[in-house]
Design a protein around this motif. Structure first.
Motif, PDB file in Angstrom:
ATOM      1  N   ILE A 253      -0.139 -12.938 -27.612  1.00 14.44           N
ATOM      2  CA  ILE A 253      -1.545 -12.605 -27.407  1.00 14.44           C
ATOM      3  C   ILE A 253      -2.384 -13.742 -27.969  1.00 14.44           C
ATOM      4  N   GLU A 254      -3.034 -14.476 -27.080  1.00 14.14           N
ATOM      5  CA  GLU A 254      -3.765 -15.669 -27.496  1.00 14.14           C
ATOM      6  C   GLU A 254      -4.893 -15.324 -28.463  1.00 14.14           C
ATOM      7  N   GLY A 255      -5.028 -16.173 -29.492  1.00 18.30           N
ATOM      8  CA  GLY A 255      -6.155 -16.052 -30.408  1.00 18.30           C
ATOM      9  C   GLY A 255      -5.853 -15.292 -31.679  1.00 18.30           C
ATOM     10  N   ILE A 256      -4.814 -14.468 -31.682  1.00 18.75           N
ATOM     11  CA  ILE A 256      -4.470 -13.718 -32.892  1.00 18.75           C
ATOM     12  C   ILE A 256      -2.975 -13.805 -33.133  1.00 18.75           C
ATOM     13  N   GLY A 257      -2.575 -13.489 -34.376  1.00 18.53           N
ATOM     14  CA  GLY A 257      -1.174 -13.575 -34.732  1.00 18.53           C
ATOM     15  C   GLY A 257      -0.747 -15.028 -34.876  1.00 18.53           C
ATOM     16  N   ARG A 258      -0.146 -15.375 -35.984  1.00 17.81           N
ATOM     17  CA  ARG A 258       0.249 -16.761 -36.236  1.00 17.81           C
ATOM     18  C   ARG A 258       1.698 -16.824 -36.707  1.00 17.81           C
ATOM     19  N   PRO A 259       2.386 -17.945 -36.443  1.00 20.98           N
ATOM     20  CA  PRO A 259       3.767 -18.072 -36.900  1.00 20.98           C
ATOM     21  C   PRO A 259       3.892 -18.285 -38.404  1.00 20.98           C
ATOM     22  N   MET A 273      -3.103  -2.221 -43.035  1.00 15.76           N
ATOM     23  CA  MET A 273      -2.710  -2.998 -41.864  1.00 15.76           C
ATOM     24  C   MET A 273      -1.841  -2.158 -40.936  1.00 15.76           C
ATOM     25  N   ILE A 274      -1.970  -2.427 -39.651  1.00 14.06           N
ATOM     26  CA  ILE A 274      -1.175  -1.762 -38.619  1.00 14.06           C
ATOM     27  C   ILE A 274      -0.574  -2.846 -37.736  1.00 14.06           C
ATOM     28  N   ARG A 275       0.701  -2.731 -37.433  1.00 16.76           N
ATOM     29  CA  ARG A 275       1.321  -3.642 -36.471  1.00 16.76           C
ATOM     30  C   ARG A 275       1.330  -2.958 -35.101  1.00 16.76           C
ATOM     31  N   VAL A 276       0.750  -3.624 -34.110  1.00 15.90           N
ATOM     32  CA  VAL A 276       0.571  -3.055 -32.781  1.00 15.90           C
ATOM     33  C   VAL A 276       1.522  -3.725 -31.791  1.00 15.90           C
ATOM     34  N   PRO A 277       2.299  -2.939 -31.025  1.00 18.30           N
ATOM     35  CA  PRO A 277       3.158  -3.536 -29.997  1.00 18.30           C
ATOM     36  C   PRO A 277       2.334  -4.266 -28.937  1.00 18.30           C
ATOM     37  N   ASP A 278       2.867  -5.357 -28.406  1.00 20.22           N
ATOM     38  CA  ASP A 278       2.136  -6.114 -27.391  1.00 20.22           C
ATOM     39  C   ASP A 278       1.805  -5.256 -26.177  1.00 20.22           C
ATOM     40  N   ALA A 279       2.743  -4.394 -25.764  1.00 16.93           N
ATOM     41  CA  ALA A 279       2.482  -3.535 -24.602  1.00 16.93           C
ATOM     42  C   ALA A 279       1.288  -2.621 -24.858  1.00 16.93           C
ATOM     43  N   ALA A 280       1.143  -2.132 -26.087  1.00 17.68           N
ATOM     44  CA  ALA A 280      -0.001  -1.283 -26.426  1.00 17.68           C
ATOM     45  C   ALA A 280      -1.292  -2.089 -26.407  1.00 17.68           C
ATOM     46  N   SER A 281      -1.235  -3.331 -26.893  1.00 24.68           N
ATOM     47  CA  SER A 281      -2.427  -4.188 -26.889  1.00 24.68           C
ATOM     48  C   SER A 281      -2.920  -4.442 -25.469  1.00 24.68           C
ATOM     49  N   PHE A 282      -1.986  -4.812 -24.582  1.00 24.65           N
ATOM     50  CA  PHE A 282      -2.380  -5.117 -23.208  1.00 24.65           C
ATOM     51  C   PHE A 282      -2.844  -3.862 -22.477  1.00 24.65           C
ATOM     52  N   ALA A 283      -2.165  -2.753 -22.724  1.00 27.49           N
ATOM     53  CA  ALA A 283      -2.589  -1.498 -22.101  1.00 27.49           C
ATOM     54  C   ALA A 283      -3.989  -1.114 -22.552  1.00 27.49           C
ATOM     55  N   ASN A 340      -2.400 -10.042 -15.114  1.00 28.64           N
ATOM     56  CA  ASN A 340      -1.545 -10.476 -14.019  1.00 28.64           C
ATOM     57  C   ASN A 340      -0.238  -9.683 -14.077  1.00 28.64           C
ATOM     58  N   ASP A 341       0.009  -8.849 -13.064  1.00 22.88           N
ATOM     59  CA  ASP A 341       1.197  -7.994 -13.068  1.00 22.88           C
ATOM     60  C   ASP A 341       2.489  -8.816 -13.086  1.00 22.88           C
ATOM     61  N   ASP A 342       2.496  -9.949 -12.383  1.00 21.68           N
ATOM     62  CA  ASP A 342       3.704 -10.783 -12.362  1.00 21.68           C
ATOM     63  C   ASP A 342       4.001 -11.348 -13.747  1.00 21.68           C
ATOM     64  N   TRP A 343       2.961 -11.791 -14.460  1.00 20.53           N
ATOM     65  CA  TRP A 343       3.167 -12.331 -15.812  1.00 20.53           C
ATOM     66  C   TRP A 343       3.687 -11.241 -16.744  1.00 20.53           C
ATOM     67  N   LEU A 344       3.109 -10.051 -16.658  1.00 17.32           N
ATOM     68  CA  LEU A 344       3.567  -8.948 -17.504  1.00 17.32           C
ATOM     69  C   LEU A 344       5.032  -8.623 -17.221  1.00 17.32           C
ATOM     70  N   ALA A 345       5.400  -8.662 -15.956  1.00 16.18           N
ATOM     71  CA  ALA A 345       6.797  -8.395 -15.596  1.00 16.18           C
ATOM     72  C   ALA A 345       7.716  -9.488 -16.140  1.00 16.18           C
ATOM     73  N   GLU A 346       7.292 -10.748 -16.056  1.00 15.03           N
ATOM     74  CA  GLU A 346       8.088 -11.853 -16.598  1.00 15.03           C
ATOM     75  C   GLU A 346       8.303 -11.689 -18.097  1.00 15.03           C
ATOM     76  N   GLN A 347       7.294 -11.157 -18.773  1.00 15.11           N
ATOM     77  CA  GLN A 347       7.386 -10.940 -20.215  1.00 15.11           C
ATOM     78  C   GLN A 347       8.096  -9.635 -20.573  1.00 15.11           C
ATOM     79  N   GLN A 348       8.503  -8.890 -19.549  1.00 15.20           N
ATOM     80  CA  GLN A 348       9.158  -7.583 -19.714  1.00 15.20           C
ATOM     81  C   GLN A 348       8.274  -6.612 -20.503  1.00 15.20           C
ATOM     82  N   ILE A 349       7.008  -6.600 -20.108  1.00 12.89           N
ATOM     83  CA  ILE A 349       6.030  -5.715 -20.729  1.00 12.89           C
ATOM     84  C   ILE A 349       5.617  -4.654 -19.717  1.00 12.89           C
ATOM     85  N   ASP A 350       5.860  -3.406 -20.049  1.00 14.25           N
ATOM     86  CA  ASP A 350       5.469  -2.275 -19.192  1.00 14.25           C
ATOM     87  C   ASP A 350       4.313  -1.546 -19.872  1.00 14.25           C
ATOM     88  N   ILE A 351       3.120  -1.718 -19.333  1.00 14.49           N
ATOM     89  CA  ILE A 351       1.955  -1.109 -19.973  1.00 14.49           C
ATOM     90  C   ILE A 351       1.682   0.308 -19.488  1.00 14.49           C
TER      91      ILE A 351
END
Length: 370
Positions: A253-259, A273-283, A340-351
């Motif tokens: 997720i661009e702009g947040i979260g750092r290595p 603090m709460i850790r949020v799954p990427d699928a939940a963020s995009f949904a 982009n549905d194709d990008w989400l599918a490539e990332q294996q993210i089901d929102i």
């Protein structure tokens, strides 16, 4: 007794081209601040959450379209007032996109050269915006490389590394001076619940959460700060364990979260603090975009989902109150990824399952998964 004059050299004249440029530059920056005096506070109604008022501070309405407009202006003022930025200074930044867009805008305003160091995966609309404002882009393959490359370019050009990840928390006056925290609480004054129970904010540099948390304590407010973090980010683990050396893979997720844990991240001002799954963020970004009739980005989705987790806890405890979070930027910048549905599918993210749960919670107040 006669005291000899202590001056052995002629005092400098009042003419100083660099100081004169600096005064003019600050006038330009403050002029921008006056023209974009504040951003909107939006209060949608969700029928499933009676007694819980939800507010969105819409930072996408800044001239450069994101929360980072405030930060960029502060970093420029900080650099000028510390003598690091002059009329010929080349400016360098390590960025995932939005900060660099805003910095390119201010560099053009002041007539300065600007180079952004960013991952090659940065969204094309952000890259186009940087270039539109006259900035140059230097790409790296991995997010963790941006720091060293930015420092190297600053040395090679004799320029100044703005270093948002270190300077975000110190460049902004957390006591007030039209920072985002002051703006939130000023806008809440006339509301039925002027002191919100929680402010919910994701962390990119950590500077915004530091500003909000410090301001809450400085003003002695009962409001608590919840910082939401994402997959692939080091912030949550650092807060949980106290280990500032924690590392992670980096966020989708661009702009947040750092290595890594950035210097501007201040765990001591965070209440939860709460850790949020990427699928939940995009949904959540998709749902909120539909409810507000315009797109918001993935980081805004993270904020929204974290806020809903707080609202769900309040409902379980039978409490009412007000919650505030941020719209960080426009979702139009993420047409090729988040929307982009194709990008989400490539990332294996089901929102889809997350969307259904979020909508059910908003409309009927039924249980939201943590």
């Amino acid at each position: 007794m006669r005291a000899d004059c202590c001056f052995t050299e002629t005092l400098p004249s009042g003419e100083n081209p660099v100081r004169d440029w600096g005064r003019h530059a600050i006038e330009l920056l403050l002029g921008d601040a006056r023209r974009s005096a504040d951003t909107h506070m939006i209060k949608p109604v969700f029928t499933g959450l009676p007694g819980i008022s939800i507010y969105f501070k819409d930072e996408s309405s800044h001239p450069t379209g994101s929360l980072k407009h405030r930060l960029a202006r502060s970093l420029f003022l900080y650099g000028i007032c510390n003598g690091h930025i002059g009329p010929e200074t080349t400016l360098i930044e390590a960025s995932s996109g939005s900060t660099a867009v805003s910095e390119a805008y201010f560099a053009r305003l002041l007539g300065l050269k600007f180079i952004a160091v960013m991952p090659r995966s940065t969204s094309h609309p952000k890259v186009a915006a940087i270039r539109q404002f006259g900035g140059a882009c230097h790409f790296v393959d991995h997010a963790a490389e941006v720091y060293a490359v930015a420092e190297q370019l600053a040395r090679e050009t004799g320029g100044h590394y703005l270093d948002q990840f270190t300077n975000a928390e110190r460049a902004t006056d957390w006591r007030g001076n039209n920072n985002i925290a002051q703006s939130i609480f000023d806008q809440m004054q006339a509301e039925a619940e002027p002191v919100p129970d929680w402010v919910v904010m994701s962390a990119g540099t950590g500077g915004t959460s530091a500003t909000i948390g410090r301001y809450i304590r400085y003003r002695n407010l009962a409001t608590r700060l919840c910082v939401v973090d994402v997959e692939g980010s080091a912030f949550y683990e650092a807060w949980r364990s106290g280990d500032r050396g924690a590392t992670a893979a980096g966020s989708r997720i661009e702009g947040i979260g750092r290595p890594r844990v950035e210097p501007s991240f201040i765990p001591g001002v965070i209440d939860h603090m709460i850790r949020v799954p990427d699928a939940a963020s995009f949904a959540a970004a998709h749902v909120l975009s539909e409810r507000l009739f315009r797109r918001v980005g993935g980081s805004s989705g993270t904020n929204f989902y974290g806020l809903l987790c707080i609202a769900a806890q309040m409902r379980r405890e039978g409490r009412t109150g007000a919650l505030v979070t941020l719209i960080c930027d426009s979702g139009d910048r993420y047409a090729a990824t988040c929307f982009n549905d194709d990008w989400l599918a490539e990332q294996q993210i089901d929102i889809a399952p997350w969307r259904a749960r979020i909508e059910d919670f908003l409309d009927h107040g039924r249980c939201l998964p943590a």
